[in-house]
Design a protein around this motif. Structure first.
Motif, mmCIF file in Angstrom:
data_model
loop_
_atom_site.group_PDB
_atom_site.id
_atom_site.type_symbol
_atom_site.label_atom_id
_atom_site.label_comp_id
_atom_site.label_asym_id
_atom_site.label_seq_id
_atom_site.Cartn_x
_atom_site.Cartn_y
_atom_site.Cartn_z
ATOM 1 N N ASN A 188 26.383 13.598 69.514
ATOM 2 C CA ASN A 188 25.020 13.433 69.027
ATOM 3 C C ASN A 188 24.674 11.955 68.901
ATOM 4 O OD1 ASN A 188 25.243 16.229 68.643
ATOM 5 N ND2 ASN A 188 24.021 16.165 66.773
ATOM 6 N N ALA A 192 20.842 11.780 64.900
ATOM 7 C CA ALA A 192 21.084 13.219 64.725
ATOM 8 C C ALA A 192 22.534 13.468 64.337
ATOM 9 C CB ALA A 192 20.735 13.979 65.993
ATOM 10 N N TRP A 289 19.685 17.934 67.273
ATOM 11 C CA TRP A 289 20.057 17.575 68.648
ATOM 12 C C TRP A 289 21.197 18.488 69.063
ATOM 13 C CZ3 TRP A 289 23.935 16.131 71.946
ATOM 14 C CH2 TRP A 289 23.546 15.553 73.157
ATOM 15 N N THR A 358 14.189 21.711 62.108
ATOM 16 C CA THR A 358 13.968 20.459 62.831
ATOM 17 C C THR A 358 12.617 19.855 62.460
ATOM 18 O OG1 THR A 358 15.368 21.123 64.690
ATOM 19 C CG2 THR A 358 13.719 19.427 65.126
#
Length: 416
Positions: A188, A192, A289, A358
């Protein structure tokens, strides 16, 4: 059902190094890399559906072993385990049915949870799951995975470490997954990826009912400290923030980052100094992510699939659920179709929830006042507090009216 006594005995056997190997030469039906919650759930589900399946769990560690984590076990994860035939994973530990949230601006809410949480040290929790999987028929083998090579043609096995052949491989090997790297999927990005430090300390004085504390801070926002009482006089304490924010604060170098994490934790929980030698850092790949699950016979579950809630850092429920789905796919789908089948199963079970977390994480990260307002409102509205808990610990979603308002806020923010 696997009793706690049987789980402890099997865990001691695993730790003694007497666990059996994969048996005669040949192709293993399911090889699971990593024997944490995601890996054990995969093994349990596969064997629940197909008891004669040859399942091998590979792990670099002996069990029981420590694992840096907040140790919080939400009821949603225990639901998954009960469905897998393991009803007593938290046996002997005191349920904690209160949570206190403190926002950076000072607003706070402290109220009973709709369902109690548990705090079970991973050294115990994971060993119990390993014991349950072995009792079901899985073979535990201590081996560090260094290579995973999928077959070049249909029906060819996946080869692990050059000598283990399997119809399907599940990578449940955590934030630094070797299985994920073998698929060509990188880590990541820092924005993230969270980093947290965990320790153990004395639990707060018993002048009020036990409660889980999450205290947010402006420094490096979004960031928070936690204190989760275990029930034996100790608490799991810690502090976490985004890797990108940590890099900004300390300007590079692991030593500086350690000083920020340790120092902030000590300052925020000044009345709970960590026991010497218990502070350990760990990375949390956030679900903001997530790599696309590839087609084929290699599946990713839990942290290896970046399944960490970006609002709370909760990952055990996701690990158990995704592991169970991966194990089911491994024994019900053709190896070549396993990746696609599993990808659709994850989308069906978690897709909408992950999109909502998110959205919330992005807005809260840019507008700290949004979290202040949410916590302040939750202190007066029980149903809002319950919704926040479901989103942060389970697979809850944003109510339609609130979602519309947040979507407008995101759109306006994008114009600035």
């Amino acid at each position: 059902m696997v009793s706690s006594t049987a789980a402890s005995a099997a865990a001691r056997t695993a730790a003694s190094g007497t666990a059996s190997t994969a048996g005669p030469a040949g192709t293993i039906d399911l090889l699971v890399v990593g024997a944490g919650p995601a890996g054990c759930a995969a093994a349990l589900r596969a064997l629940q559906l197909r008891p004669r399946t040859r399942v091998v769990l590979l792990d670099a560690a002996d069990f029981p072993r420590d694992k840096a984590c907040g140790d919080g076990i939400a009821p949603h994860g225990l639901d998954v385990l009960r469905a897998l035939g393991v009803p007593d994973a938290a046996a002997g530990f005191t349920p904690v049915d209160r949570m206190r949230l403190r926002a950076p601006g000072g607003a706070q809410v402290a109220t009973p949870c709709p369902r109690a949480n548990y705090v079970v040290p991973r050294k115990i929790f994971d060993a119990r799951l390993v014991a349950a999987a072995r009792a079901r028929g899985a073979v535990l083998r201590r081996e560090r995975v260094r290579s995973v090579a999928a077959g070049g043609g249909a029906g060819e096995p996946v080869v692990v470490n050059g000598h283990l052949r399997a119809r399907v491989v599940i990578g449940a090997d955590g934030a630094n997954s070797a299985t994920r790297r073998a698929l060509g999927i990188g880590p990541n990005p820092p924005e993230a990826l969270a980093i947290a430090v965990r320790g153990y300390a004395d639990a707060p004085s018993a002048d009020r009912p036990p409660e889980q504390l999450i205290e947010m801070t402006d420094e490096g926002w979004p960031a928070y400290a936690w204190s989760f009482p275990i029930g034996d006089g100790r608490a799991n304490i810690g502090y976490g923030m985004l890797r990108s924010k940590l890099d900004e604060l300390h300007g590079g170098g692991d030593g500086g980052g350690r000083a920020v994490l340790h120092g902030t934790l000590a300052r925020m929980l000044a009345d709970q100094p960590a026991y010497p030698g218990t502070l350990r850092a760990h990375h949390l790949p956030l679900s903001t992510w997530r790599p696309r699950q590839p087609d084929g016979p290699v599946l990713l579950a839990g942290d290896a699939a970046s399944l960490i809630n970006p609002l709370t850092g909760e990952g055990i429920y996701y690990a158990l659920l995704s592991g169970s789905l991966a194990g089911q796919t491994a024994v019900t789908a053709a190896p070549g179709a396993a990746g696609a089948v599993y990808r659709h199963a994850l989308e069906r079970e978690l897709g909408r929830h992950l999109r909502h977390t998110t959205l919330l994480a992005g807005l809260a990260g840019r507008h700290r006042t949004l979290m202040d307002a949410a916590v302040a409102a939750a202190s007066h509205r029980t149903e809002l507090f319950d919704t926040l808990l479901e989103i942060g610990l389970g697979r809850g979603t944003i109510p339609a009216a609130s979602l519309a308002r947040l979507a407008v806020r995101k759109l306006v923010a994008g114009w600035r």
